[in-house]
Design an enzyme around this catalytic site. Structure first.
Site, PDB file in Angstrom:
ATOM      1  N   ASP A 102       8.467  -0.427  -3.441  1.00 50.37           N
ATOM      2  CA  ASP A 102       9.507   0.543  -3.103  1.00 50.37           C
ATOM      3  C   ASP A 102      10.040   1.172  -4.388  1.00 50.37           C
ATOM      4  OD1 ASP A 102      10.905  -1.968  -3.741  1.00 50.37           O
ATOM      5  OD2 ASP A 102      12.718  -0.853  -3.193  1.00 50.37           O
ATOM      6  N   GLU A 168      13.275  -3.927  -3.194  1.00 48.34           N
ATOM      7  CA  GLU A 168      13.931  -4.367  -4.428  1.00 48.34           C
ATOM      8  C   GLU A 168      14.983  -3.370  -4.893  1.00 48.34           C
ATOM      9  OE1 GLU A 168      14.800  -4.936  -8.637  1.00 48.34           O
ATOM     10  OE2 GLU A 168      13.850  -3.181  -7.734  1.00 48.34           O
TER      11      GLU A 168
END
Length: 460
Positions: A102, A168
């Site tokens: 991500d 994250e």
């Protein structure tokens, strides 16, 4: 498990170096594909399907390189963690390769000089969101594994666990909650947390420490509603003025953080950060002074730092001649190793209470806390990685700290107390991670991939 380090001869290093170099066009192609996924884990900004496509791509790529038991595992925040394994040969250790797929949102599209979601080469660097943080590290892992297979064949010399996180950047803690309940799935003897980088391009670096954090939202109230500044100004308590005075107590005239009860005189004993280099890396405007009475490394990695992240105040355009009855500020206190987050929160809370002017009504809401972290400083894996970095870069590895926090590291340390944990990666300062115009230097992917391949070949 006991381990020793084999010293690889020059011919092996040369063979892996040649293999990595030959794989760099494929690394660029893979990174271009990864960057094209708008994998921001926030449905308010981008379709979650973009994250799902990125996760599947990562799973398929590592499966193609010989890892098995490949799966997408949903974590408590709804994101998917990609997990894949390679069985350890008898008596050999297992190494975790961590990364995340991500990315941060683009922020200001207009500030980008190249297309956000299209890998673009410019002045020798590769630009695009996630090119460094952290998709560049995914490609680095892949390149290292491919180089090993070219030189040694399909069987890896150690066991492997690939963990690629899906949220994250959002800080929602999905993988942090997932790890303790799935300890056996992710278990490894050494963990390579590849979401950091070198001190500078060409300088192999272990990120030795991470600062922890305390985030609070502070509210000050003084009136039941706004008042005309001409009729009431001078005697009526101004909430905005009160906040300005309160926030001013959190730093001294030199810029040192001054939270009562917190030390702010610690010294960094690792690699120094020259002030001129920091000014360049941070794009500090000419003539503007750097903060603090210590050296740059002291201020960044060894001492607490208080930052005002945001304030609720009337914007200049549209403001009126009114005294403000209420205002809020969001504060971020970074804390170095040796300071516990609960102690820092207690000290910050007491400081704010004791320094609130004019008996204004104070409310403090705790948003989040995170502990500092210290990575492994010795052990067989650290010794092997230091040798691998030196061979890859042609110079000894050094150490630095990082002002940011990676709470997952403390979860890993608690879950696997006997494991060595090392932080490294391709994200050096010029990458501008989290900002517009993020980029990666391809030589960092190449050299870090070689270092990882050498480490996996020599760690026993």
């Amino acid at each position: 498990m006991t381990s020793t380090v084999e010293t690889k001869d020059d011919s092996t290093t040369a063979a892996l170096r040649a293999a990595v170099r030959e794989l760099m066009p494929r690394a660029k192609s893979d990174l271009a594909q990864l960057v094209s996924f708008k994998s921001v884990y926030d449905a308010r900004q981008f379709p979650i399907e973009e994250c799902e496509k990125a996760a599947r791509w990562v799973a398929d790529a590592f499966k193609a390189e010989g890892l098995t038991d490949v799966g997408l595992h949903q974590t408590p925040d709804g994101s998917n963690a990609v997990v894949a394994r390679g069985k350890a040969p008898a008596g050999k250790p297992t190494v975790m390769l961590y990364c995340h797929y991500d990315v941060q949102p683009p922020l200001d599209d207009a500030a980008w000089e190249t297309p956000v979601w299209q890998l673009t080469e410019k002045n020798g660097r590769w630009y695009g969101r996630g090119a460094a943080d952290c998709k560049g590290n995914i490609v680095m892992h892949l390149t290292a594994l491919r180089a090993l297979r070219k030189v040694y064949g399909d069987d890896f010399p150690v066991g492997l666990v690939l963990v690629s996180e899906g949220s994250e950047e959002q800080g929602t803690g999905g993988l942090e909650e997932f790890v303790p309940g799935n300890a056996d799935l992710l278990r490894a003897d050494t963990l390579l947390i590849c979401d950091c980088g070198n001190f500078a391009v060409g300088v192999p670096t272990f990120t030795q420490t991470l600062r922890g954090n305390v985030n609070v939202v502070v509210t000050l109230e003084t009136l039941s509603g706004p008042l005309h500044s001409g009729m009431f100004g001078g005697a009526a308590p101004d909430a905005l003025a009160a906040m300005i005075r309160l926030l001013g107590t959190l730093r001294d005239e030199h810029g040192n953080t001054t939270v009562d009860g917190l030390r702010s005189d610690q010294v960094w004993d690792g690699h120094e950060y020259p002030a001129d280099q920091f000014r360049s890396d941070a794009d500090v405007l000419g003539g503007v002074e750097l903060l603090g009475s210590g050296k740059v490394a002291d201020m960044l990695w060894a001492r607490p730092a208080l930052t005002v992240l945001g304030m609720d105040v009337p914007p200049v355009v549209g403001s009126s001649a009114a005294i403000q009855p209420k205002t809020r500020a969001r504060l971020n206190l970074r804390i170095p190793p040796g300071t516990k987050p609960d102690e820092a929160l207690k000290a910050l809370t007491a400081h704010l209470k004791s320094h609130t002017p004019w008996n204004a009504k104070l409310t403090i809401e705790t948003e989040a806390t995170g502990s500092p972290f210290v990575g492994s400083t010795d052990g067989p894996a650290r010794t092997a990685m230091a040798a691998a970095m030196a061979a890859a870069y042609g110079r000894p590895a050094t150490t630095e700290g990082q002002g940011g926090s990676i709470p997952l590291c403390n979860v890993f340390a608690d879950t696997y107390p006997d494991a060595e944990i090392m932080l490294m990666g391709v994200e050096e300062p010029k990458c501008l991670i989290h900002a517009p115009n993020e980029s990666v230097d391809p030589t960092e992917i190449e050299n870090m991939a070689l270092a990882e391949a050498l480490f996996l070949a020599s760690y026993r």
